[in-house]
Design a protein around this motif. Structure first.
Motif, PDB file in Angstrom:
ATOM      1  N   ALA A 163       0.834  -1.209   0.000  1.00 48.99           N
ATOM      2  CA  ALA A 163       0.000   0.000   0.000  1.00 48.99           C
ATOM      3  C   ALA A 163       0.865   1.254   0.000  1.00 48.99           C
ATOM      4  O   ALA A 163       0.586   2.219  -0.718  1.00 48.99           O
ATOM      5  N   GLU A 164       1.936   1.252   0.802  1.00 49.84           N
ATOM      6  CA  GLU A 164       2.833   2.414   0.850  1.00 49.84           C
ATOM      7  C   GLU A 164       3.544   2.604  -0.486  1.00 49.84           C
ATOM      8  O   GLU A 164       3.783   3.737  -0.915  1.00 49.84           O
TER       9      GLU A 164
ATOM     10  N   MET B 283       1.186   4.349  -2.606  1.00 47.08           N
ATOM     11  CA  MET B 283       1.034   5.738  -2.179  1.00 47.08           C
ATOM     12  C   MET B 283       2.186   6.589  -2.697  1.00 47.08           C
ATOM     13  O   MET B 283       1.990   7.712  -3.161  1.00 47.08           O
TER      14      MET B 283
ATOM     15  N   TYR C 248      -1.355  12.804  -2.046  1.00 43.61           N
ATOM     16  CA  TYR C 248      -2.112  12.258  -0.928  1.00 43.61           C
ATOM     17  C   TYR C 248      -2.502  13.398  -0.007  1.00 43.61           C
ATOM     18  O   TYR C 248      -1.672  14.223   0.372  1.00 43.61           O
TER      19      TYR C 248
ATOM     20  N   LYS D  60      -3.449  13.371   3.082  1.00 40.58           N
ATOM     21  CA  LYS D  60      -3.205  13.109   4.504  1.00 40.58           C
ATOM     22  C   LYS D  60      -4.491  12.838   5.275  1.00 40.58           C
ATOM     23  O   LYS D  60      -4.471  12.736   6.495  1.00 40.58           O
ATOM     24  N   LYS D  61      -5.610  12.737   4.577  1.00 41.93           N
ATOM     25  CA  LYS D  61      -6.837  12.332   5.243  1.00 41.93           C
ATOM     26  C   LYS D  61      -6.748  10.854   5.582  1.00 41.93           C
ATOM     27  O   LYS D  61      -6.025  10.101   4.945  1.00 41.93           O
ATOM     28  N   GLN D  62      -7.492  10.457   6.579  1.00 49.44           N
ATOM     29  CA  GLN D  62      -7.447   9.077   7.019  1.00 49.44           C
ATOM     30  C   GLN D  62      -8.035   8.142   5.959  1.00 49.44           C
ATOM     31  O   GLN D  62      -9.096   8.425   5.393  1.00 49.44           O
ATOM     32  N   PRO D  63      -7.348   7.039   5.674  1.00 51.01           N
ATOM     33  CA  PRO D  63      -7.937   6.051   4.766  1.00 51.01           C
ATOM     34  C   PRO D  63      -9.150   5.403   5.419  1.00 51.01           C
ATOM     35  O   PRO D  63      -9.298   5.424   6.646  1.00 51.01           O
TER      36      PRO D  63
ATOM     37  N   VAL E 295      -9.672  -0.757   0.723  1.00 46.65           N
ATOM     38  CA  VAL E 295      -9.190   0.384   1.497  1.00 46.65           C
ATOM     39  C   VAL E 295      -9.006   1.559   0.545  1.00 46.65           C
ATOM     40  O   VAL E 295      -8.362   1.426  -0.508  1.00 46.65           O
TER      41      VAL E 295
ATOM     42  N   TYR F 164      -7.693   5.513  -0.044  1.00 52.26           N
ATOM     43  CA  TYR F 164      -6.830   6.595   0.416  1.00 52.26           C
ATOM     44  C   TYR F 164      -7.208   7.858  -0.355  1.00 52.26           C
ATOM     45  O   TYR F 164      -7.016   7.924  -1.575  1.00 52.26           O
TER      46      TYR F 164
ATOM     47  N   TYR G 143      -9.090   8.946  -5.491  1.00 51.62           N
ATOM     48  CA  TYR G 143      -8.779   8.004  -4.423  1.00 51.62           C
ATOM     49  C   TYR G 143      -7.830   6.925  -4.946  1.00 51.62           C
ATOM     50  O   TYR G 143      -7.915   6.524  -6.113  1.00 51.62           O
TER      51      TYR G 143
END
Length: 234
Positions: free
Chosen positions: A56-57, A60, A70, A72-75, A82, A84, A91
């Motif tokens: 996932a990272e 990202m 990104y 920085k909002k919560q996934p 999931v 992001y 997204y």
């Protein structure tokens, strides 16, 4: 994935050295560093681990380098995927991935509770939907005609689930588009061209015009799930 090249350069290693670390050739690494590269999940896992990241990272980092910043909002999790949040209403979706070797297990899982798919793949999407997303690995070249619309063997496609009954309502906007059809005995990717009301069958078309790939009709009774293909990775 462009991010592989960026991470490799930051680590000051060559393509050949990275290939040796994960057990693939120089040519393979060159292919992996292209945009929208279709990287087998086992090798993607090795690459992520080599750079100290999760898959996932890794995705990202990829979308950030491609200008899809990104926020920085919560996934959040929705329908097994999931999400992001990115800038401009986009997204990154990390959706369950159905590999070819997992197709039979996936079909069986539809009638069982609690069976988890250990694989995921990422796509950047432009909108949220209420229906589930799934990623499927394509098997075979029946949808590969060499055109921009081609979906070749081993490609990953992102599908958005829809009710199979809706195909029988005669909506012209459904046709001449690719779909994933999850059946009792197989999972296939076909372009749907119409619905036969008399036999209650969908008309399945292959883009590949080779004689070995014949168009056919498939009864809706044989179909467990239908996913409209919304994106692909080659």
């Amino acid at each position: 994935m462009y991010i592989i090249k960026q991470l490799r350069r930051k680590k000051n290693i060559s393509q050949s050295e990275l290939g040796k670390e994960i057990g693939v050739s120089l040519r393979t690494i060159q292919l992996y560093e292209r945009k929208d590269a279709n990287i087998p999940i086992k090798n993607l896992t090795k690459i992520a681990e080599y750079f100290g990241l999760t898959i996932a990272e890794l995705y990202m980092h990829e979308v950030n380098d491609m200008g899809e910043a990104y926020t920085k909002k919560q996934p959040f999790t929705k329908q097994g995927s999931v999400f992001y949040p990115l800038d401009y209403g986009k997204y990154l979706v990390m959706a369950p991935l159905v590999l070819v070797e997992w197709q039979k297990k996936y079909v069986k899982s539809l009638s069982k509770e609690g069976m988890q798919n250990p694989f995921q793949a990422g796509f950047v999407i432009d909108f949220l939907a209420d229906e589930p997303h799934r990623v499927f690995e394509i098997s075979g070249d029946s949808m590969n005609d060499g055109s921009l619309d081609a979906i070749p063997n081993k490609a990953f496609v992102l599908g958005l689930e829809m009710k199979k009954e809706s195909l029988g309502r005669g909506n012209e906007t459904f046709w001449n588009q690719p779909y994933i059809l999850v059946c009792f005995d197989r999972i296939i990717c076909k372009q749907l061209t119409g619905f036969n009301k008399q036999s209650k069958s969908i008309q399945c078309h292959n883009l590949n015009t080779s004689p070995e790939y014949q168009d056919f009709e498939l009864s809706l009774d044989e179909v467990l799930q239908v996913f409209k293909v919304v994106k692909k990775q080659l």
